[in-house]
Structure formats: structure tokens, C-alpha cells
Write a protein that holds these residues in place. Structure first.
Motif, PDB file in Angstrom:
ATOM      1  N   UNK A 150      58.044  12.282  37.258  1.00  0.00           N
ATOM      2  CA  UNK A 150      59.390  12.787  37.003  1.00  0.00           C
ATOM      3  C   UNK A 150      60.274  11.753  36.341  1.00  0.00           C
ATOM      4  N   UNK A 151      60.163  10.490  36.801  1.00  0.00           N
ATOM      5  CA  UNK A 151      60.941   9.412  36.190  1.00  0.00           C
ATOM      6  C   UNK A 151      60.548   9.237  34.731  1.00  0.00           C
ATOM      7  N   UNK A 193      61.253  14.284  28.008  1.00  0.00           N
ATOM      8  CA  UNK A 193      60.330  15.404  27.961  1.00  0.00           C
ATOM      9  C   UNK A 193      59.151  15.242  27.026  1.00  0.00           C
ATOM     10  N   UNK A 194      59.032  14.085  26.377  1.00  0.00           N
ATOM     11  CA  UNK A 194      57.922  13.859  25.446  1.00  0.00           C
ATOM     12  C   UNK A 194      57.285  12.509  25.773  1.00  0.00           C
ATOM     13  N   UNK A 253      65.961  17.394  31.772  1.00  0.00           N
ATOM     14  CA  UNK A 253      66.605  16.808  32.945  1.00  0.00           C
ATOM     15  C   UNK A 253      66.268  17.625  34.193  1.00  0.00           C
ATOM     16  N   UNK A 254      66.389  18.936  34.074  1.00  0.00           N
ATOM     17  CA  UNK A 254      66.139  19.807  35.225  1.00  0.00           C
ATOM     18  C   UNK A 254      64.708  19.664  35.727  1.00  0.00           C
ATOM     19  N   UNK A 255      63.739  19.648  34.797  1.00  0.00           N
ATOM     20  CA  UNK A 255      62.344  19.524  35.210  1.00  0.00           C
ATOM     21  C   UNK A 255      62.079  18.144  35.807  1.00  0.00           C
ATOM     22  N   UNK A 256      62.637  17.095  35.180  1.00  0.00           N
ATOM     23  CA  UNK A 256      62.476  15.743  35.717  1.00  0.00           C
ATOM     24  C   UNK A 256      63.087  15.617  37.102  1.00  0.00           C
ATOM     25  N   UNK A 257      64.290  16.178  37.284  1.00  0.00           N
ATOM     26  CA  UNK A 257      64.938  16.150  38.598  1.00  0.00           C
ATOM     27  C   UNK A 257      64.061  16.838  39.642  1.00  0.00           C
TER      28      UNK A 257
END
Length: 298
Positions: free
Chosen positions: A132-133, A140-141, A272-276
């Protein structure tokens, strides 16, 4: 001090600004002076209140002076000094990438030196939060991570992350002290070690800019990064263990993104949402059960 999960979450919040603020004052405040004020201020703040706790805890301090000296040097003086030296030589992006290594390093140190073992769920949680970090950092890439250039400053930051992992695992060896006593002792050891280095910077003519920005940064370092950050970090790890608490450091990029949205007007995107989500799920899984030493009774 508080619930351990809240303590570690607050620690990451306070430490989230450290890399940004430290990078912002690079060239305006010499690194050893920044590190000195980061610990000299807590020493001054604690001085009027610590007397009765210091008298009560003094026998424990005398009996355990070696481990306290080790903690003061590794987690205090050397870590802080190397952090600001490294931030002056590398970028905030590189620092964020290297910072994601810390929870993994904590697990490795705990397994090697303290025979700590983790459940499969905890290992999965550390892996997921790390992904995620990196997802946040790469926007995202993951291919963008291959274009990052590392330099001498990055080696300093990398070594510093390993040093902090050793410090975090060694906290279990510390005696039971009042948190104000702990902060005072660590601050005193760190300040004594850093004063000669800061004096050398001053004598050598390195610029120290006195302005609202630099004074505010030094106050932030002393109050939020050192006093509150170290007290809450120690409190949280005491209850959860270093390996279970380490993944909370992965909350730092979440806080950084949210603060940038609030104060700098930066947009929050889908990545951001997916990483969070990856980070929060990973932290939840990794901190769900306190790790036990390998020789603990069942």
C-alpha cells in the motif's frame, strides 16, 4: 498513556511531518543543530516536572544504565542526527520509500535477536501494508519506482531505518520508568552527545537561519516528534510488541496525503483510496495479535 492502537496512530501522525519539515529547513539549519534542538527542547520542557519521578526511578536508572545509554544513542542522538543529514542529501520521495522498510526491519531484528515469531496473518499484514505504501508513492504505477535514483544520502536513511528497528526492539529491555523520566533520560543522553557536533557546525560557519519557519520547525521537532512521539511510541510498543506495532509506521504516507489535501489543496485520487485501503487492512492484520518470544510458554 492511552490505548496502544491510538498511541501508535498518533505517533505516525506526529512523525508524518518530520520528513517534510526536516527537508524544508535543510540548508537553513545545520543537521546536528536541528537534532540537538529536537532533544534539548524536551529536556527543558521536562525539567520542571520530572523531579519526583526521577527520584522514584533513580535506582532503576542506575541498575540499567547500559541499556538506557544504548537507547539514548541509537533511538535518540545518532538516529536524529543521521536523519537530518540524510534529508539534506536526498529527496522526500526516496525517504518515503526507504521508510517503508522499517516495519520489515523490525520483524527481522525481532526474529534474529529476540526469537520473536509472527503469525501468518501478521506477515501477510506487513506485506499488504508495504504494498500500500509503495502504491501511494508510485501513484498507482509501480514502474515509476524503477526510475528512482538513490545516492549517498539514501544509504544514510537506509542505515537509519535499520538502527531505529534495533532501538524499537530493544525497548522491551528497558526498565519500568515513568514516561516523563524516560523522555528526560533519553533527551539528556542525546543532548550530551549532540552538543559537541552542533558546536563544530557553529564554529565551522555553517548557516543557522533564525526565522519564523526555522523556529516553528524546531518547536515541532521538540514537542511533537520527540516528547509526544517517543512517549506514545514506547507506550504502544510496550503493550503490542515491536513487530505488531511497527506496521503503524505505514500510516505516515496516509497522513501526509490527507494533510497535503487539507493544507496544500492537493487532490485525492483513486490510487490514494486503494493505497489507503491496502495500508489500513495490512496494519489491522499485522497488529491483531501480539507476537510472542519463541520460548514463551503456551
Amino acid at each position: 498513556l492511552v490505548n496502544p492502537y491510538l498511541a501508535l496512530a498518533l505517533t505516525s501522525l506526529f512523525w508524518s511531518g518530520n520528513h517534510i519539515v526536516g527537508r524544508a529547513i535543510a540548508g537553513h539549519v545545520p543537521p546536528y543543530n536541528a537534532a540537538l534542538f529536537r532533544w534539548l527542547l524536551p529536556l527543558i520542557i521536562a525539567l520542571p516536572f520530572v523531579h519526583r519521578y526521577l527520584r522514584r526511578d533513580w535506582p532503576h536508572i542506575v541498575d540499567n544504565w547500559k541499556i538506557l545509554l544504548f537507547a539514548g544513542l541509537t533511538g535518540g542522538a545518532i538516529f536524529s542526527a543521521a536523519q537530518y543529514v540524510g534529508l539534506g542529501l536526498t529527496t522526500a520521495l526516496n525517504t518515503s520509500v526507504l521508510n517503508s522498510i522499517t516495519p520489515v526491519a523490525i520483524v527481522a531484528v525481532g526474529a534474529l535477536f529476540f526469537r520473536e515469531r509472527l503469525s501468518a496473518l501478521q506477515i501477510l499484514g506487513i506485506f499488504v501494508s508495504s504494498m500500500g505504501v509503495l502504491f501511494l508513492i508510485s501513484r498507482g504505477d509501480f514502474r515509476t519506482l524503477t526510475s528512482i535514483n538513490f545516492n549517498y544520502g539514501d544509504l544514510i536513511i537506509l542505515g537509519n531505518m535499520i538502527l531505529f528497528a534495533i532501538y524499537s526492539c530493544a525497548l522491551r529491555k528497558l526498565p519500568k520508568l515513568h514516561w516523563l523520566t524516560f523522555i528526560f533520560v533519553i533527551a539528556a543522553i542525546s543532548s550530551c552527545f549532540l552538543i559537541p557536533l552542533a558546536a563544530w557546525e557553529f564554529v565551522s560557519g555553517q548557516p543557522f537561519e533564525v526565522s519564523l519557519r526555522t523556529v516553528s520547525a524546531l518547536l515541532y521537532f521538540g514537542i511533537f516528534v520527540s516528547v509526544l512521539g517517543y512517549a506514545l511510541w514506547s507506550s504502544g510498543l510496550e503493550k503490542l510488541g515491536a513487530s505488531s506495532g511497527g506496521p503503524f509506521l505505514h500510516l505516515i504516507p496516509i497522513y501526509s496525503a490527507v494533510l497535503a489535501y487539507i493544507f496544500l489543496g492537493e487532490k485525492l485520487m483513486a490510487f490514494h483510496a486503494l493505497g489507503f485501503a491496502l495500508i489500513l487492512c495490512g496494519v489491522w492484520a499485522a497488529s491483531g495479535r501480539k507476537a510472542k518470544p519463541a520460548n514463551a510458554s503456551r
